[in-house]
Every structure is written in structure tokens, then in C-alpha cells.
Design a protein around this motif. Structure first.
Motif, PDB file in Angstrom:
ATOM      1  N   ASP A 400      -7.992  14.615   6.398  1.00 28.97           N
ATOM      2  CA  ASP A 400      -6.959  14.888   5.899  1.00 28.97           C
ATOM      3  C   ASP A 400      -7.023  14.997   4.227  1.00 28.97           C
ATOM      4  O   ASP A 400      -6.874  13.397   4.405  1.00 28.97           O
ATOM      5  N   ARG A 401      -7.699  14.828   3.602  1.00 30.08           N
ATOM      6  CA  ARG A 401      -8.172  14.489   1.856  1.00 30.08           C
ATOM      7  C   ARG A 401      -6.897  13.946   0.864  1.00 30.08           C
ATOM      8  O   ARG A 401      -6.918  13.563   0.224  1.00 30.08           O
ATOM      9  N   GLY A 402      -5.831  15.724   1.619  1.00 32.68           N
ATOM     10  CA  GLY A 402      -4.392  15.056   0.833  1.00 32.68           C
ATOM     11  C   GLY A 402      -3.164  14.151   1.469  1.00 32.68           C
ATOM     12  O   GLY A 402      -2.378  13.502   0.727  1.00 32.68           O
ATOM     13  N   ASP A 403      -4.068  13.330   2.931  1.00 36.47           N
ATOM     14  CA  ASP A 403      -3.243  12.013   3.222  1.00 36.47           C
ATOM     15  C   ASP A 403      -3.201  11.483   2.654  1.00 36.47           C
ATOM     16  O   ASP A 403      -3.822  10.338   2.025  1.00 36.47           O
ATOM     17  N   ARG A 404      -1.904  11.068   2.023  1.00 42.17           N
ATOM     18  CA  ARG A 404      -1.653  10.156   1.626  1.00 42.17           C
ATOM     19  C   ARG A 404      -1.301   8.297   1.989  1.00 42.17           C
ATOM     20  O   ARG A 404      -0.989   7.528   1.536  1.00 42.17           O
ATOM     21  N   ARG A 405      -1.800   8.104   3.590  1.00 36.56           N
ATOM     22  CA  ARG A 405      -1.214   7.154   3.842  1.00 36.56           C
ATOM     23  C   ARG A 405      -2.187   5.854   4.136  1.00 36.56           C
ATOM     24  O   ARG A 405      -1.942   4.902   4.144  1.00 36.56           O
ATOM     25  N   ALA A 406      -3.795   6.226   3.077  1.00 37.64           N
ATOM     26  CA  ALA A 406      -4.528   5.092   2.530  1.00 37.64           C
ATOM     27  C   ALA A 406      -4.208   4.868   1.448  1.00 37.64           C
ATOM     28  O   ALA A 406      -3.696   3.023   1.994  1.00 37.64           O
ATOM     29  N   GLU A 407      -3.501   4.735   0.527  1.00 36.89           N
ATOM     30  CA  GLU A 407      -2.697   4.713  -0.533  1.00 36.89           C
ATOM     31  C   GLU A 407      -1.060   3.527  -0.028  1.00 36.89           C
ATOM     32  O   GLU A 407      -0.976   2.819  -0.967  1.00 36.89           O
ATOM     33  N   ALA A 408      -0.272   4.020   0.689  1.00 42.42           N
ATOM     34  CA  ALA A 408       0.756   3.520   1.667  1.00 42.42           C
ATOM     35  C   ALA A 408      -0.033   2.086   1.996  1.00 42.42           C
ATOM     36  O   ALA A 408       1.128   1.191   1.679  1.00 42.42           O
ATOM     37  N   LEU A 410      -2.316   0.272   1.636  1.00 39.84           N
ATOM     38  CA  LEU A 410      -2.103  -0.494   0.314  1.00 39.84           C
ATOM     39  C   LEU A 410      -1.466  -0.994  -0.224  1.00 39.84           C
ATOM     40  O   LEU A 410      -1.234  -2.364  -0.639  1.00 39.84           O
ATOM     41  N   THR A 411       0.126  -0.268  -0.540  1.00 41.08           N
ATOM     42  CA  THR A 411       0.806  -0.677  -1.325  1.00 41.08           C
ATOM     43  C   THR A 411       1.593  -2.062  -0.514  1.00 41.08           C
ATOM     44  O   THR A 411       2.325  -2.773  -0.511  1.00 41.08           O
ATOM     45  N   VAL A 412       1.498  -1.545   0.828  1.00 40.76           N
ATOM     46  CA  VAL A 412       2.012  -2.317   2.282  1.00 40.76           C
ATOM     47  C   VAL A 412       1.160  -3.728   1.830  1.00 40.76           C
ATOM     48  O   VAL A 412       1.768  -4.781   2.140  1.00 40.76           O
ATOM     49  N   LYS A 415       2.011  -5.559  -0.819  1.00 39.35           N
ATOM     50  CA  LYS A 415       3.659  -6.977  -0.652  1.00 39.35           C
ATOM     51  C   LYS A 415       3.793  -7.789  -0.240  1.00 39.35           C
ATOM     52  O   LYS A 415       4.428  -8.727  -0.373  1.00 39.35           O
ATOM     53  N   GLN A 416       3.072  -7.897   0.916  1.00 40.26           N
ATOM     54  CA  GLN A 416       2.696  -8.507   2.377  1.00 40.26           C
ATOM     55  C   GLN A 416       1.524  -9.839   1.869  1.00 40.26           C
ATOM     56  O   GLN A 416       1.889 -10.778   2.451  1.00 40.26           O
ATOM     57  N   GLY A 417       1.431  -9.730   0.228  1.00 39.67           N
ATOM     58  CA  GLY A 417       0.570 -10.714   0.064  1.00 39.67           C
ATOM     59  C   GLY A 417      -1.024 -10.870   0.134  1.00 39.67           C
ATOM     60  O   GLY A 417      -1.765 -11.633   0.271  1.00 39.67           O
ATOM     61  N   VAL A 418      -1.736  -9.786   1.653  1.00 39.99           N
ATOM     62  CA  VAL A 418      -2.578  -9.699   2.249  1.00 39.99           C
ATOM     63  C   VAL A 418      -3.801  -9.586   1.132  1.00 39.99           C
ATOM     64  O   VAL A 418      -4.688 -10.297   1.007  1.00 39.99           O
ATOM     65  N   ILE A 419      -3.348  -8.212   0.072  1.00 40.60           N
ATOM     66  CA  ILE A 419      -4.523  -8.300  -0.895  1.00 40.60           C
ATOM     67  C   ILE A 419      -3.296  -8.071  -2.059  1.00 40.60           C
ATOM     68  O   ILE A 419      -2.512  -8.423  -2.066  1.00 40.60           O
ATOM     69  N   ALA A 420      -4.708  -8.728  -3.115  1.00 39.03           N
ATOM     70  CA  ALA A 420      -3.718  -8.543  -5.028  1.00 39.03           C
ATOM     71  C   ALA A 420      -4.643  -8.152  -6.541  1.00 39.03           C
ATOM     72  O   ALA A 420      -5.803  -7.247  -5.622  1.00 39.03           O
ATOM     73  N   PRO A 421      -3.593  -7.422  -6.885  1.00 39.69           N
ATOM     74  CA  PRO A 421      -3.910  -6.452  -7.511  1.00 39.69           C
ATOM     75  C   PRO A 421      -5.288  -7.473  -8.560  1.00 39.69           C
ATOM     76  O   PRO A 421      -4.850  -7.983  -9.280  1.00 39.69           O
ATOM     77  N   VAL A 422      -6.505  -6.222  -9.609  1.00 36.58           N
ATOM     78  CA  VAL A 422      -6.903  -7.333  -9.954  1.00 36.58           C
ATOM     79  C   VAL A 422      -7.078  -6.196 -11.472  1.00 36.58           C
ATOM     80  O   VAL A 422      -7.535  -5.105 -11.925  1.00 36.58           O
ATOM     81  N   GLY A 423      -6.182  -7.078 -12.140  1.00 32.81           N
ATOM     82  CA  GLY A 423      -5.829  -6.594 -13.781  1.00 32.81           C
ATOM     83  C   GLY A 423      -4.582  -5.259 -13.077  1.00 32.81           C
ATOM     84  O   GLY A 423      -4.361  -5.137 -12.171  1.00 32.81           O
ATOM     85  N   SER A 424      -5.236  -3.951 -14.285  1.00 29.41           N
ATOM     86  CA  SER A 424      -4.492  -3.219 -13.856  1.00 29.41           C
ATOM     87  C   SER A 424      -5.048  -1.645 -13.755  1.00 29.41           C
ATOM     88  O   SER A 424      -5.106  -0.544 -13.879  1.00 29.41           O
ATOM     89  N   SER A 425      -6.468  -2.047 -13.102  1.00 29.44           N
ATOM     90  CA  SER A 425      -7.395  -0.944 -12.732  1.00 29.44           C
ATOM     91  C   SER A 425      -7.644   0.042 -11.608  1.00 29.44           C
ATOM     92  O   SER A 425      -8.195   0.831 -10.840  1.00 29.44           O
ATOM     93  N   GLY A 426      -5.971  -0.274 -10.994  1.00 31.76           N
ATOM     94  CA  GLY A 426      -5.904   0.023  -9.460  1.00 31.76           C
ATOM     95  C   GLY A 426      -7.220  -1.095  -7.689  1.00 31.76           C
ATOM     96  O   GLY A 426      -6.814  -0.799  -7.854  1.00 31.76           O
TER      97      GLY A 426
END
Length: 481
Positions: A400-408, A410-412, A415-426
Motif C-alpha cells: 500500500d503506497r498510502g501506508d504512512r508507517r515509513a514516515e512514522a 523515521l519520526t521515531v 526522536k530516539q537519536g538513531v538518525i538525524a535530519p540533514v538541513g531542512s531538506s527532509g
């Protein structure tokens, strides 16, 4: 304001550096307490002057050192720092959006005492370089501000795990005067904020502005289908001249309504804003919205990607065309209307089918431990360094391409500090592998249940005979606080 005996007078700083002649009474009470060495829990709507409650004491407190502001919102802290620097205030931010060399440069400047105010994400507490820079600081951290303080608690609507250590970090700083600030907090959330900071109600008293805003008119309209919603939107747009926002939960629904509204003979300018727009288009729409005059009757269709940090006092109406996910998010969004004190409409178009959308969001926003571990693995193994959700989605979601769990995921992980954003590019970069028990199934299920409970509270809001009275009771604050 007359200074208390022995306490510095903030009025010259207020006039000379902020350009204001006076404060509002609630701001004055908070500033007075902090300058006297006390702590404060501040609950004030967005746009009502919360930031001055710590910025003014930060510049007024005597002696060498700096004031530290923890904020989880990178974009907002960058905007606040830019505004302070435009006033000649030595402010700076340190977060994961910076390249390593620039972070190290700012750590060095911090250690030299170059900044009057330093904004940082709570995850910085775990960075030895940041802790060392504060330790080397001439003087001390004179004041600690915890912005978006509802993120401290699991009972808040945007929990950030790193905030759980802020009380311990505060004690390591030798317990400077502390201000915790939020726009929305129930009594349960306020209790947990104090507990996490190691303070009680006497040590950290509540300073809250009146939650009741008489100029806002609340209404809930039953709408059985999209035709009924469209008719309701058209009626609002005709009856309330000026700038308005219509919030949607789904981008596809937003775009459908944009097309249908365009076909109506309405005297308005229609613009849209959602998370899938590129950065340049988001900025263009934002600037157009801010600059729109009442006579231009601009109507913005948006998801909740729009709104944080928006400073526009003459928004005449806000409509929720789909059911929001929590009372807190709904109240924050409608609270952006009518800040000029003039009558404004807050309308919620209720269709029972929309509850299923929010229930699906709850499932998507709480991916299980297996998927989180898999997302962390793919992030660590990603061969090209930086990645975004479109890179990882095919590896996590097979159908399902509408499934939003991938976004979720990355958000988690962020928040846990496992990954970090690079600038404001997403885009993101991998930081560290998760610990063995970091994704606890019991914690995930408990959060899912809290999210469903918040959705049930929205239903109670919708069914209430008096939405104004419900809100006052929900947040446990007097109407005039």
C-alpha cells in the motif's frame, strides 16, 4: 514594572533591545519570579508572548554565562534565533541540521561565552562535546528554558524521549532558574512536567493565561458527505471576509476540495500547503499567506504541516474539514485565529467516516518494534549516506503506497537519536545503531492506546453541548486563569 529589591530591572533591556515599552501583566509576573531566582511553568497560547518570558530574563540576569533553551522544533528555533539576531542579540542554535564543522565552531564559541542565548534540541544533552562546551563556559548557565514542555511527558501529544533526562541535566547544571513553557497542557501533563524536572507545585507554580477567548466562536456541523462539507465551506467563506484556513488530514482530500472550490463562484484567492510541496513552494505559500490583507480574502487549504510559528493576527476563520487527532492539536490550530481580538469562527465539520481516517493514522503512527528495527537497519546500511522516506519506503512497505508507517519510522528514529535530519531538506543521516531493547513492544502498545484515548476525547468534544466549556474542563484551567 518596578524591580523587586535586589533584583535587576528588566525595563531598560525591554525598551532598548526588544523595542517594547511594557509587558503584559502575566509576562511581568513570570519575569519577576525568574529574576528573583524562581522557577515557572508557563501555559500560554502560541503567539501570546511566551518567548519573552525567558528571553528578557536571559538578557537581564547579571554575570557571565549564557541562557540555554531546549526546543524540539528545529525550524522554529532557527526562526527565533534569526529574529533575535536581527535585534542585535547574541543568540545561536546548535542542532543536528548543522554540518559537523559548523557544530564544532559553535561549540567553541559557546565555550568562550560568545552567546547570550543558546537554543538546542534536547538530544544535545547526550553529546559530550555539548556538555563539555557548557562546562568550559565562563560563568554558568544562568537560566534554563524548556520550550514545548509537553514533549517531556508520555501523556503529552508529542512525546520526545530525550526530554526525559532534562531534570537530571538541570541538576548537573546546578539547578539554574527554570522556565517550562507550552501552549497546551492538561493537569496530568503539568504534573508530569514538574515531576521530570524534580520540582513540585510550590517550587514551580503555574502561570497560565485565560484559556477562554470570547472572540472565538466555536461550532460543530454534522456533514454526511463531501457535498455537505463543500456547502458548509462555501457558506463560511462568504460570511467571514478575511483570511481563513481549512485543515485536512489527507492530502488527496485537500486536493479534491481545492479542485471543487475552484469551480465555485467565490470571491477569494485559493492556495494550498502540505508536506509534499517542495521547500521553495512552501516558502512562497507561507509568504503569500502572511502578507495577505483582509480584502484579498485568501483561503488556505492545508494539512497540519502548516501553522507552527505562523505570526498572523487577523485570521478570521479556521475550519477543520476532517476530524483532528487530538483536542490539543485542534485547540492549537483554532487558537491561531482572531489574535487581533476581533470575532473569528472555529468550525469543525463532523463526518463519522473521518474517525476511521484518524484510527488508521494511529495504527500508522505506531509501527511495531520489528518494523522500527528494520528501518534502523536499512538506515545504517544505506549505501549513499543521506536518505529520505522515499528511499526507505519500498524497503519497508511492499504493497500500500498510502501506508504512512515509513514516515512514522523515521519520526521515531529521529526522536530516539538513531538518525538525524540533514538541513531542512527532509533527508537524514544515520547516527547510531539502536540499543537491544530500545523499541519496547509494551511501550509502543501503551502509546497506541494513549493515541486512541486522545481520539476518543475528540469525539467527546464533538458531542459536547458546549465546546468552550469542554475545553476549559479538559485542560483543567479556569476560564480566566
Amino acid at each position: 514594572m518596578l524591580p523587586d529589591s535586589g533584583h535587576p530591572d528588566p525595563l531598560p533591556i525591554l525598551r532598548e533591545r526588544f523595542g517594547h515599552a511594557a509587558m503584559f501583566p502575566l509576562q511581568e509576573r513570570i519575569v519577576r519570579r525568574v529574576l528573583g531566582g524562581g522557577d515557572a511553568l508557563v501555559v500560554m497560547p502560541t503567539g501570546s508572548g511566551k518567548s519573552l518570558c525567558y528571553q528578557l530574563p536571559a538578557l537581564t540576569l547579571p554575570g557571565p554565562g549564557t541562557s540555554l533553551v531546549f526546543s524540539p522544533l528545529i525550524a522554529l528555533m532557527e526562526d527565533q534565533v534569526a529574529a533575535l539576531r536581527a535585534k542585535g542579540i547574541r543568540a545561536q542554535y546548535i542542532n543536528s541540521s548543522l554540518r559537523r564543522a559548523e557544530r564544532e565552531r559553535r561549540y567553541a564559541k559557546l565555550a568562550e561565552g560568545a552567546y547570550e542565548l543558546v537554543y538546542a534540541t534536547p538530544e544535545r544533552m547526550h553529546k559530550p562535546e555539548f556538555v563539555q562546551a557548557l562546562a568550559n563556559l565562563p560563568g554558568s548557565v544562568k537560566l534554563l528554558a524548556v520550550d514545548e514542555a509537553h514533549c517531556i511527558t508520555k501523556w503529552g501529544h508529542d512525546f520526545r524521549p530525550a526530554y526525559q533526562q532534562v531534570g537530571q541535566f538541570r541538576r548537573a547544571l546546578r539547578s539554574p532558574p527554570t522556565v517550562a513553557l507550552t501552549a497546551t497542557a492538561t493537569a496530568e501533563v503539568r504534573t508530569d512536567i514538574r515531576r521530570t524536572l524534580g520540582l513540585d507545585e510550590v517550587q514551580m507554580p503555574l502561570f497560565a493565561s485565560g484559556i477562554d477567548r470570547p472572540n472565538l466562536r466555536f461550532e460543530v456541523l454534522d456533514c454526511w458527505d463531501d457535498d455537505a462539507k463543500l456547502a458548509a465551506l462555501a457558506e463560511v467563506a462568504r460570511a467571514w471576509p478575511g483570511t481563513g484556513i481549512v485543515y485536512f488530514s489527507l492530502i488527496k482530500q485537500l486536493e479534491l476540495f481545492a479542485a471543487r472550490i475552484s469551480e465555485l463562484d467565490l470571491p477569494l484567492e485559493l492556495v494550498i500547503y502540505h508536506g509534499q510541496l517542495d521547500a521553495a513552494e512552501k516558502q512562497r505559500v507561507y509568504q503569500r499567506f502572511i502578507q495577505a490583507g483582509p480584502d484579498q480574502r485568501l483561503l488556505l487549504l492545508a494539512t497540519n504541516a502548516f501553522g507552527m510559528g505562523v505570526d498572523k493576527s487577523d485570521i478570521r476563520f479556521i475550519v477543520h474539514a476532517q476530524v483532528p487527532g487530538s483536542v490539543e492539536s485542534w485547540y492549537q490550530e483554532v487558537g491561531r485565529s482572531g489574535r487581533d481580538g476581533r470575532p473569528s469562527l472555529c468550525s469543525l465539520l463532523y463526518c463519522q467516516d473521518d474517525l476511521a481516517v484518524q484510527q488508521q493514522f494511529v495504527e500508522w503512527m505506531n509501527p511495531d518494534a520489528r518494523m522500527l528495527a528494520e528501518a534502523a537497519h536499512h538506515a545504517q546500511a544505506w549505501p549513499h549516506g543521506e536518505f529520505d522516506v522515499d528511499d526507505l519506503r519500498p524497503l519497508l512497505i511492499r504493497r500500500d503506497r498510502g501506508d504512512r508507517r515509513a514516515e512514522a519510522c523515521l519520526t521515531v528514529l529521529e526522536k530516539q537519536g538513531v538518525i538525524a535530519p540533514v538541513g531542512s531538506s527532509g533527508r537524514y543521516r544515520f547516527v547510531r545503531p539502536p540499543e537491544a531493547d530500545e523499541f519496547d513492544p509494551a511501550d509502543i502498545e501503551a502509546k497506541r492506546e494513549r493515541d486512541l484515548h486522545r481520539l476518543l476525547d475528540v469525539v467527546k468534544l464533538i458531542k459536547a453541548d458546549d465546546q468552550r466549556a469542554f475545553v476549559i474542563d479538559y485542560f483543567g484551567l479556569d476560564a480566566d486563569a
